[in-house]
Design an enzyme around this catalytic site. Sequence first.
Site, PDB file in Angstrom:
ATOM      1  N   SER A 120       0.826  -1.207   0.000  1.00 52.72           N
ATOM      2  CA  SER A 120       0.000   0.000   0.000  1.00 52.72           C
ATOM      3  C   SER A 120       0.855   1.251   0.000  1.00 52.72           C
ATOM      4  CB  SER A 120      -0.931  -0.014   1.210  1.00 52.72           C
ATOM      5  OG  SER A 120      -0.325  -0.600   2.317  1.00 52.72           O
ATOM      6  N   HIS A 141      -2.692  -3.134  -6.162  1.00 52.68           N
ATOM      7  CA  HIS A 141      -3.086  -2.737  -4.809  1.00 52.68           C
ATOM      8  C   HIS A 141      -4.602  -2.737  -4.642  1.00 52.68           C
ATOM      9  CE1 HIS A 141      -3.268   0.587  -1.569  1.00 52.68           C
ATOM     10  NE2 HIS A 141      -3.276  -0.599  -1.015  1.00 52.68           N
ATOM     11  N   GLU A 153      -5.358  -0.414  -7.759  1.00 57.32           N
ATOM     12  CA  GLU A 153      -4.303   0.408  -8.362  1.00 57.32           C
ATOM     13  C   GLU A 153      -3.292  -0.528  -9.037  1.00 57.32           C
ATOM     14  OE1 GLU A 153      -4.079   4.396  -5.580  1.00 57.32           O
ATOM     15  OE2 GLU A 153      -3.190   2.576  -4.766  1.00 57.32           O
ATOM     16  N   ASN A 192      -3.595   6.232  -1.026  1.00 55.98           N
ATOM     17  CA  ASN A 192      -2.991   6.415   0.303  1.00 55.98           C
ATOM     18  C   ASN A 192      -2.219   7.726   0.422  1.00 55.98           C
ATOM     19  OD1 ASN A 192      -4.110   4.256   1.555  1.00 55.98           O
ATOM     20  ND2 ASN A 192      -2.460   2.849   0.980  1.00 55.98           N
TER      21      ASN A 192
HETATM   22  N1  CAA Z   1     -15.665  -8.428   3.936  1.00 56.33           N
HETATM   23  C1  CAA Z   1     -16.518  -8.774   2.954  1.00 56.33           C
HETATM   24  N2  CAA Z   1     -17.672  -8.123   2.704  1.00 56.33           N
HETATM   25  C2  CAA Z   1     -17.952  -7.079   3.497  1.00 56.33           C
HETATM   26  C3  CAA Z   1     -17.102  -6.661   4.527  1.00 56.33           C
HETATM   27  C4  CAA Z   1     -15.909  -7.390   4.735  1.00 56.33           C
HETATM   28  N3  CAA Z   1     -15.030  -7.060   5.698  1.00 56.33           N
HETATM   29  N4  CAA Z   1     -17.652  -5.576   5.142  1.00 56.33           N
HETATM   30  C5  CAA Z   1     -18.815  -5.336   4.484  1.00 56.33           C
HETATM   31  N5  CAA Z   1     -18.976  -6.235   3.507  1.00 56.33           N
HETATM   32  C6  CAA Z   1     -20.108  -6.302   2.567  1.00 56.33           C
HETATM   33  C7  CAA Z   1     -21.365  -6.706   3.300  1.00 56.33           C
HETATM   34  O1  CAA Z   1     -21.496  -8.110   3.345  1.00 56.33           O
HETATM   35  C8  CAA Z   1     -22.437  -6.060   2.425  1.00 56.33           C
HETATM   36  O2  CAA Z   1     -22.639  -6.899   1.287  1.00 56.33           O
HETATM   37  P1  CAA Z   1     -24.078  -6.987   0.587  1.00 56.33           P
HETATM   38  O3  CAA Z   1     -24.383  -5.607   0.074  1.00 56.33           O
HETATM   39  O4  CAA Z   1     -23.841  -7.978  -0.485  1.00 56.33           O
HETATM   40  O5  CAA Z   1     -25.015  -7.406   1.637  1.00 56.33           O
HETATM   41  C9  CAA Z   1     -21.774  -4.777   1.928  1.00 56.33           C
HETATM   42  O6  CAA Z   1     -20.361  -4.982   2.079  1.00 56.33           O
HETATM   43  C10 CAA Z   1     -22.166  -3.558   2.734  1.00 56.33           C
HETATM   44  O7  CAA Z   1     -21.858  -3.826   4.090  1.00 56.33           O
HETATM   45  P2  CAA Z   1     -22.715  -3.367   5.335  1.00 56.33           P
HETATM   46  O8  CAA Z   1     -24.152  -3.219   4.921  1.00 56.33           O
HETATM   47  O9  CAA Z   1     -22.405  -4.243   6.488  1.00 56.33           O
HETATM   48  O10 CAA Z   1     -22.106  -1.971   5.757  1.00 56.33           O
HETATM   49  P3  CAA Z   1     -21.879  -0.661   4.927  1.00 56.33           P
HETATM   50  O11 CAA Z   1     -22.913  -0.437   3.899  1.00 56.33           O
HETATM   51  O12 CAA Z   1     -21.646   0.357   5.962  1.00 56.33           O
HETATM   52  O13 CAA Z   1     -20.497  -0.925   4.160  1.00 56.33           O
HETATM   53  C11 CAA Z   1     -18.174  -0.762   4.058  1.00 56.33           C
HETATM   54  C12 CAA Z   1     -19.346  -1.306   4.841  1.00 56.33           C
HETATM   55  C13 CAA Z   1     -18.149  -1.389   2.658  1.00 56.33           C
HETATM   56  C14 CAA Z   1     -16.918  -1.163   4.801  1.00 56.33           C
HETATM   57  C15 CAA Z   1     -18.341   0.812   3.939  1.00 56.33           C
HETATM   58  O14 CAA Z   1     -18.497   1.355   5.206  1.00 56.33           O
HETATM   59  C16 CAA Z   1     -17.162   1.468   3.249  1.00 56.33           C
HETATM   60  O15 CAA Z   1     -17.095   1.526   2.035  1.00 56.33           O
HETATM   61  N6  CAA Z   1     -16.233   2.016   4.073  1.00 56.33           N
HETATM   62  C17 CAA Z   1     -15.039   2.672   3.558  1.00 56.33           C
HETATM   63  C18 CAA Z   1     -14.003   1.622   3.286  1.00 56.33           C
HETATM   64  C19 CAA Z   1     -12.757   2.206   2.725  1.00 56.33           C
HETATM   65  O16 CAA Z   1     -12.563   3.417   2.594  1.00 56.33           O
HETATM   66  N7  CAA Z   1     -11.821   1.325   2.384  1.00 56.33           N
HETATM   67  C20 CAA Z   1     -10.521   1.707   1.891  1.00 56.33           C
HETATM   68  C21 CAA Z   1      -9.567   1.721   3.026  1.00 56.33           C
HETATM   69  S1  CAA Z   1      -7.967   2.215   2.522  1.00 56.33           S
HETATM   70  C22 CAA Z   1      -7.265   0.815   1.991  1.00 56.33           C
HETATM   71  O17 CAA Z   1      -7.745  -0.269   2.083  1.00 56.33           O
HETATM   72  C23 CAA Z   1      -5.933   0.996   1.361  1.00 56.33           C
HETATM   73  C24 CAA Z   1      -4.791   0.645   2.144  1.00 56.33           C
HETATM   74  O18 CAA Z   1      -3.798   0.311   1.571  1.00 56.33           O
HETATM   75  C25 CAA Z   1      -4.751   0.824   3.583  1.00 56.33           C
END
Ligand code: CAA
Length: 297
Positions: A120, A141, A153, A192
């Site tokens: 990342s 990524h 990415e 990031n």
């Molecule tokens: N694993 C698999 N599926 C997941 C999951 C997980 N950990 N968390 C949520 N889901 C799925 C759920 O099963 C649900 O699926 P369906 O629509 O098929 O039912 C869907 O995602 C939506 O989940 P929820 O209804 O429970 O919750 P939500 O609508 O609040 O979504 C979220 C949860 C997708 C995490 C949302 O809050 C989100 O997009 N958050 C931001 C995440 C983000 O910014 N990620 C990037 C981080 S930076 C990074 O990763 C880079 C790095 O290098 C550090």
Amino acid sequence: MAEIKRVGIVGCGLMGHGIAQVVATAGYDVTVREVDDATLAKGLGKIEKQLARAVEKGKSSQEDADAIRGRLTGTTDYADLADCDLVLEAITEDLALKLELWKELDQVVKPEALFLTNTSSLAVIDQAASTSRPASFAGLHFFNPAQVMKLVEVVRGITTSDETFDAALAFANTLGGKTPIPTKDKAGFIVNRLLVPYMVDAIRAYEEGVGTISEIDAAMKAGAGHPMGPLALCDLVGNDTVGAIAEVLFTEFRSGRFAQPPLLRKMLAAGWYGRKSGIGFYDYSGETPVENPGLAR
Ligand code: CAA
């Protein structure tokens, strides 16, 4: 470049298990490697849970879920990745560990295989140059949760051949609706580079008493339309990973924007990594997460 059929994933943790699930769902045979049987079983168990939930919700048939699981093989032995057409590492964000890993893989994996890193923040070139095949090495990524987030990415290192880059891009395009975006090998790539300063700034804002943890998170959801607040996001990504990325960016760019706030360092010392350790900015031990009371001390 040979057609990609067999994919090796190294690491079945937070990112690795999600990537393995995505790749197996796209129809590839996947061998996923972990350090020991218990860690491997934990990672594969998470995939099985997700597949069962998809069946329960009517999003997948039992037959399809079984087929995806059937395409996944776990191992603790690097030699089982020998025949893979592509190997992607998704281990801890630690250059020394990644270099050790590539040293092992370089010796056993067939020479024409593509090598990809899910780093990342670390420069792709530092890993590529440690192998005997720097032209076949690129970055791919994924974002957490890998099963849900669309972006991948695709990172072109300075030694990455056009053929390798095109193959990595083409592979990402086969992964069920992902959005691959090309980027250069600059620390933090696109997301990031922008997201981590925002996350560490949120920690600083909390340290300075701008708001409580829940207030800061609720404000960014309601005021900026983010799906989750920055401190909840730190817990999702893992505060250890946020700290590691911030450190890499700080070292690379020598800019205070990327400096780890003292509170983050203390949280890491306490083992408060976020969801993965059950406690971070929030305590996840109850039915619903509550603010970590230790942070008020
Ligand atoms: N694993 C698999 N599926 C997941 C999951 C997980 N950990 N968390 C949520 N889901 C799925 C759920 O099963 C649900 O699926 P369906 O629509 O098929 O039912 C869907 O995602 C939506 O989940 P929820 O209804 O429970 O919750 P939500 O609508 O609040 O979504 C979220 C949860 C997708 C995490 C949302 O809050 C989100 O997009 N958050 C931001 C995440 C983000 O910014 N990620 C990037 C981080 S930076 C990074 O990763 C880079 C790095 O290098 C550090």
